[in-house]
Motif scaffolding. Structure first.
Motif, PDB file in Angstrom:
ATOM      1  N   ASP A  31     -22.364  13.672  35.374  1.00 59.40           N
ATOM      2  CA  ASP A  31     -21.535  12.609  35.936  1.00 59.40           C
ATOM      3  C   ASP A  31     -20.678  12.046  34.804  1.00 59.40           C
ATOM      4  O   ASP A  31     -21.168  11.299  33.953  1.00 59.40           O
ATOM      5  CB  ASP A  31     -22.438  11.522  36.530  1.00 59.40           C
ATOM      6  CG  ASP A  31     -21.651  10.383  37.160  1.00 59.40           C
ATOM      7  OD1 ASP A  31     -20.411  10.374  37.054  1.00 59.40           O
ATOM      8  OD2 ASP A  31     -22.282   9.485  37.753  1.00 59.40           O
ATOM      9  N   ASP A  32     -19.387  12.408  34.796  1.00 53.36           N
ATOM     10  CA  ASP A  32     -18.542  12.017  33.666  1.00 53.36           C
ATOM     11  C   ASP A  32     -18.290  10.509  33.609  1.00 53.36           C
ATOM     12  O   ASP A  32     -17.818   9.989  32.593  1.00 53.36           O
ATOM     13  CB  ASP A  32     -17.223  12.786  33.661  1.00 53.36           C
ATOM     14  CG  ASP A  32     -16.398  12.588  34.920  1.00 53.36           C
ATOM     15  OD1 ASP A  32     -16.807  11.784  35.788  1.00 53.36           O
ATOM     16  OD2 ASP A  32     -15.347  13.240  35.049  1.00 53.36           O
ATOM     17  N   GLU A  33     -18.611   9.802  34.680  1.00 53.05           N
ATOM     18  CA  GLU A  33     -18.482   8.344  34.652  1.00 53.05           C
ATOM     19  C   GLU A  33     -19.689   7.684  33.985  1.00 53.05           C
ATOM     20  O   GLU A  33     -19.661   6.489  33.691  1.00 53.05           O
ATOM     21  CB  GLU A  33     -18.313   7.806  36.076  1.00 53.05           C
ATOM     22  CG  GLU A  33     -17.002   8.222  36.726  1.00 53.05           C
ATOM     23  CD  GLU A  33     -16.820   7.602  38.102  1.00 53.05           C
ATOM     24  OE1 GLU A  33     -17.749   6.890  38.558  1.00 53.05           O
ATOM     25  OE2 GLU A  33     -15.762   7.824  38.706  1.00 53.05           O
ATOM     26  N   HIS A  34     -20.740   8.470  33.806  1.00 60.15           N
ATOM     27  CA  HIS A  34     -21.949   7.945  33.144  1.00 60.15           C
ATOM     28  C   HIS A  34     -22.393   8.918  32.063  1.00 60.15           C
ATOM     29  O   HIS A  34     -23.520   9.407  32.056  1.00 60.15           O
ATOM     30  CB  HIS A  34     -23.066   7.705  34.171  1.00 60.15           C
ATOM     31  CG  HIS A  34     -22.716   6.671  35.182  1.00 60.15           C
ATOM     32  ND1 HIS A  34     -22.202   6.980  36.415  1.00 60.15           N
ATOM     33  CD2 HIS A  34     -22.786   5.304  35.125  1.00 60.15           C
ATOM     34  CE1 HIS A  34     -21.976   5.858  37.088  1.00 60.15           C
ATOM     35  NE2 HIS A  34     -22.323   4.833  36.329  1.00 60.15           N
ATOM     36  N   PHE A  35     -21.474   9.193  31.168  1.00 59.20           N
ATOM     37  CA  PHE A  35     -21.743  10.070  30.035  1.00 59.20           C
ATOM     38  C   PHE A  35     -21.202   9.402  28.782  1.00 59.20           C
ATOM     39  O   PHE A  35     -20.042   8.993  28.737  1.00 59.20           O
ATOM     40  CB  PHE A  35     -21.077  11.436  30.214  1.00 59.20           C
ATOM     41  CG  PHE A  35     -21.322  12.386  29.069  1.00 59.20           C
ATOM     42  CD1 PHE A  35     -22.358  13.293  29.125  1.00 59.20           C
ATOM     43  CD2 PHE A  35     -20.530  12.349  27.930  1.00 59.20           C
ATOM     44  CE1 PHE A  35     -22.599  14.165  28.071  1.00 59.20           C
ATOM     45  CE2 PHE A  35     -20.768  13.208  26.867  1.00 59.20           C
ATOM     46  CZ  PHE A  35     -21.803  14.120  26.946  1.00 59.20           C
ATOM     47  N   SER A  36     -22.037   9.289  27.766  1.00 61.29           N
ATOM     48  CA  SER A  36     -21.607   8.738  26.479  1.00 61.29           C
ATOM     49  C   SER A  36     -22.013   9.701  25.377  1.00 61.29           C
ATOM     50  O   SER A  36     -23.142  10.202  25.362  1.00 61.29           O
ATOM     51  CB  SER A  36     -22.250   7.368  26.222  1.00 61.29           C
ATOM     52  OG  SER A  36     -21.901   6.443  27.220  1.00 61.29           O
TER      53      SER A  36
END
Length: 200
Positions: A31-36
Protein backbone atom coordinates in the motif's frame (compact mmCIF):
# COMPACT_ATOMS: atom_id res chain seq x y z
CA UNK A 1 -16.76 -58.80 11.35
CA UNK A 2 -13.86 -59.72 9.08
CA UNK A 3 -15.30 -57.57 6.30
CA UNK A 4 -15.75 -54.63 8.71
CA UNK A 5 -12.12 -54.87 9.89
CA UNK A 6 -10.83 -55.06 6.32
CA UNK A 7 -12.86 -52.00 5.38
CA UNK A 8 -11.61 -50.11 8.44
CA UNK A 9 -7.99 -50.97 7.68
CA UNK A 10 -8.43 -49.92 4.03
CA UNK A 11 -10.06 -46.63 5.05
CA UNK A 12 -7.27 -45.87 7.54
CA UNK A 13 -4.62 -46.69 4.95
CA UNK A 14 -6.19 -44.36 2.40
CA UNK A 15 -6.44 -41.59 5.00
CA UNK A 16 -2.76 -41.95 5.92
CA UNK A 17 -1.63 -42.03 2.33
CA UNK A 18 -3.76 -39.07 1.21
CA UNK A 19 -1.79 -35.83 0.78
CA UNK A 20 -2.23 -33.29 3.57
CA UNK A 21 -3.69 -30.00 2.36
CA UNK A 22 -1.14 -27.24 2.94
CA UNK A 23 -1.94 -23.55 2.99
CA UNK A 24 -0.58 -21.69 0.00
CA UNK A 25 1.19 -18.36 0.53
CA UNK A 26 -1.06 -15.40 -0.22
CA UNK A 27 0.10 -12.48 -2.33
CA UNK A 28 0.25 -9.10 -0.60
CA UNK A 29 0.43 -5.77 -2.46
CA UNK A 30 2.33 -2.84 -0.97
CA UNK A 31 0.00 0.00 0.00
CA UNK A 32 1.97 3.00 -1.27
CA UNK A 33 -0.09 5.32 0.93
CA UNK A 34 1.24 3.50 3.99
CA UNK A 35 4.85 2.88 3.08
CA UNK A 36 7.83 4.67 4.61
CA UNK A 37 11.46 4.08 3.71
CA UNK A 38 14.28 6.17 5.14
CA UNK A 39 18.06 6.16 4.78
CA UNK A 40 20.80 7.72 6.87
CA UNK A 41 24.40 8.39 5.83
CA UNK A 42 27.09 10.32 7.70
CA UNK A 43 28.09 13.75 6.37
CA UNK A 44 31.73 14.75 7.04
CA UNK A 45 31.48 13.19 10.49
CA UNK A 46 29.17 15.93 11.76
CA UNK A 47 25.72 14.37 11.52
CA UNK A 48 23.71 11.93 9.44
CA UNK A 49 21.87 13.16 6.38
CA UNK A 50 18.43 11.57 6.32
CA UNK A 51 16.32 10.97 3.27
CA UNK A 52 13.76 8.74 1.65
CA UNK A 53 12.43 7.38 -1.62
CA UNK A 54 8.88 8.57 -2.25
CA UNK A 55 7.95 6.31 -5.17
CA UNK A 56 7.85 2.57 -4.49
CA UNK A 57 5.80 -0.43 -5.57
CA UNK A 58 5.95 -4.13 -4.90
CA UNK A 59 4.36 -7.33 -3.73
CA UNK A 60 5.40 -10.49 -1.91
CA UNK A 61 4.08 -13.83 -0.71
CA UNK A 62 3.23 -14.47 2.93
CA UNK A 63 2.11 -17.72 4.56
CA UNK A 64 0.30 -16.70 7.73
CA UNK A 65 0.19 -20.25 9.08
CA UNK A 66 4.00 -20.54 9.12
CA UNK A 67 4.70 -16.77 9.28
CA UNK A 68 7.01 -17.10 6.28
CA UNK A 69 7.70 -14.35 3.78
CA UNK A 70 8.23 -15.87 0.35
CA UNK A 71 9.26 -14.60 -3.05
CA UNK A 72 8.55 -10.98 -3.85
CA UNK A 73 10.00 -7.75 -5.23
CA UNK A 74 10.19 -4.11 -4.17
CA UNK A 75 11.02 -1.44 -6.73
CA UNK A 76 12.16 2.06 -5.79
CA UNK A 77 12.30 4.85 -8.37
CA UNK A 78 15.73 6.42 -7.93
CA UNK A 79 14.52 9.83 -9.16
CA UNK A 80 12.12 9.96 -6.20
CA UNK A 81 14.98 10.41 -3.70
CA UNK A 82 14.19 13.21 -1.25
CA UNK A 83 16.33 14.83 1.47
CA UNK A 84 14.48 18.16 1.74
CA UNK A 85 17.24 20.00 -0.17
CA UNK A 86 16.82 20.52 -3.92
CA UNK A 87 20.51 20.94 -4.77
CA UNK A 88 21.52 17.86 -2.77
CA UNK A 89 18.69 15.82 -4.28
CA UNK A 90 19.88 16.78 -7.75
CA UNK A 91 23.39 15.65 -6.84
CA UNK A 92 22.10 12.35 -5.52
CA UNK A 93 20.37 11.73 -8.86
CA UNK A 94 23.49 12.30 -10.96
CA UNK A 95 26.41 9.99 -11.82
CA UNK A 96 28.15 10.48 -8.46
CA UNK A 97 25.42 8.57 -6.66
CA UNK A 98 22.22 7.03 -8.08
CA UNK A 99 22.72 7.87 -11.77
CA UNK A 100 18.95 8.00 -12.18
CA UNK A 101 19.07 8.75 -15.88
CA UNK A 102 20.73 5.41 -16.61
CA UNK A 103 19.36 3.37 -13.69
CA UNK A 104 15.79 4.51 -12.93
CA UNK A 105 14.96 1.48 -10.78
CA UNK A 106 16.43 0.11 -7.55
CA UNK A 107 15.06 -3.37 -6.88
CA UNK A 108 15.10 -5.79 -3.98
CA UNK A 109 14.07 -9.37 -4.76
CA UNK A 110 13.41 -11.76 -1.87
CA UNK A 111 15.29 -15.06 -2.07
CA UNK A 112 14.78 -16.57 1.41
CA UNK A 113 13.39 -16.02 4.91
CA UNK A 114 14.73 -17.30 8.22
CA UNK A 115 12.60 -17.16 11.39
CA UNK A 116 14.45 -15.75 14.41
CA UNK A 117 11.62 -15.28 16.92
CA UNK A 118 7.89 -15.34 17.49
CA UNK A 119 7.30 -12.54 14.99
CA UNK A 120 10.79 -11.75 13.70
CA UNK A 121 13.02 -13.02 10.95
CA UNK A 122 15.75 -12.26 8.44
CA UNK A 123 14.83 -11.70 4.82
CA UNK A 124 17.67 -12.33 2.38
CA UNK A 125 17.30 -10.77 -1.02
CA UNK A 126 19.16 -9.49 -4.06
CA UNK A 127 19.57 -5.72 -4.14
CA UNK A 128 20.17 -4.32 -7.62
CA UNK A 129 21.64 -0.82 -7.62
CA UNK A 130 23.64 0.92 -10.38
CA UNK A 131 23.34 -2.24 -12.46
CA UNK A 132 25.02 -4.44 -9.84
CA UNK A 133 23.27 -7.15 -7.82
CA UNK A 134 24.43 -8.24 -4.38
CA UNK A 135 22.75 -10.15 -1.52
CA UNK A 136 21.47 -8.23 1.51
CA UNK A 137 20.07 -9.45 4.84
CA UNK A 138 17.20 -7.44 6.31
CA UNK A 139 15.92 -7.75 9.91
CA UNK A 140 12.13 -7.97 9.77
CA UNK A 141 9.38 -7.71 12.38
CA UNK A 142 5.88 -8.90 11.46
CA UNK A 143 3.75 -6.48 13.47
CA UNK A 144 0.14 -7.34 12.80
CA UNK A 145 -2.13 -9.10 10.32
CA UNK A 146 -5.89 -8.50 10.48
CA UNK A 147 -8.83 -6.90 8.72
CA UNK A 148 -8.18 -3.16 8.48
CA UNK A 149 -10.38 -1.33 11.02
CA UNK A 150 -11.06 1.74 8.83
CA UNK A 151 -11.00 2.79 5.19
CA UNK A 152 -10.62 -0.14 2.79
CA UNK A 153 -11.22 -2.73 5.58
CA UNK A 154 -9.24 -5.39 3.66
CA UNK A 155 -6.93 -7.96 5.24
CA UNK A 156 -3.60 -6.22 5.89
CA UNK A 157 -0.11 -7.16 7.06
CA UNK A 158 2.11 -4.61 8.81
CA UNK A 159 5.91 -4.88 8.76
CA UNK A 160 8.93 -2.96 10.01
CA UNK A 161 12.44 -3.74 8.83
CA UNK A 162 15.99 -2.39 8.79
CA UNK A 163 19.48 -3.11 7.55
CA UNK A 164 22.80 -1.36 6.89
CA UNK A 165 24.67 -1.63 3.60
CA UNK A 166 27.98 -0.34 2.28
CA UNK A 167 27.26 1.65 -0.86
CA UNK A 168 30.76 1.02 -2.17
CA UNK A 169 29.75 -2.63 -2.70
CA UNK A 170 27.64 -1.35 -5.59
CA UNK A 171 30.35 0.95 -6.94
CA UNK A 172 29.04 4.15 -5.33
CA UNK A 173 32.25 5.60 -3.91
CA UNK A 174 31.85 9.38 -4.16
CA UNK A 175 33.25 11.18 -1.09
CA UNK A 176 34.39 8.10 0.80
CA UNK A 177 38.16 8.60 0.52
CA UNK A 178 37.84 12.24 1.58
CA UNK A 179 35.52 11.35 4.51
CA UNK A 180 32.88 13.64 3.02
CA UNK A 181 30.13 11.04 2.77
CA UNK A 182 30.00 7.82 4.75
CA UNK A 183 30.12 4.39 3.17
CA UNK A 184 27.59 2.84 5.57
CA UNK A 185 23.94 3.55 4.74
CA UNK A 186 21.27 2.63 7.28
CA UNK A 187 17.93 1.68 5.72
CA UNK A 188 14.65 1.52 7.64
CA UNK A 189 11.21 0.47 6.41
CA UNK A 190 7.65 0.62 7.69
CA UNK A 191 4.89 -0.70 5.49
CA UNK A 192 1.38 -2.04 5.19
CA UNK A 193 0.51 -4.60 2.52
CA UNK A 194 -2.97 -5.75 1.54
CA UNK A 195 -3.91 -9.31 0.62
CA UNK A 196 -4.33 -9.43 -3.15
CA UNK A 197 -7.70 -11.25 -3.14
CA UNK A 198 -9.12 -8.40 -1.07
CA UNK A 199 -7.14 -5.57 -2.64
CA UNK A 200 -8.14 -6.24 -6.26
Amino acid sequence: MKTFLSTAVLTASLALSAPVAMAEPETYIIDDEHFSMSFEVNHIGYAPVMGMFRDVEGKFGYDEETQQLTSGTLTFKSKSVFTNHDKRDGHLRNEDFLNSGKFPDITFEITSFETTGENTGIVTGDLTLLGKTRPVDVDVTLNKSADYPIGHEDYTLGITAETTIKRSNWGMTYGIDQDLVGDDVRLRFGLEAVKESDWL
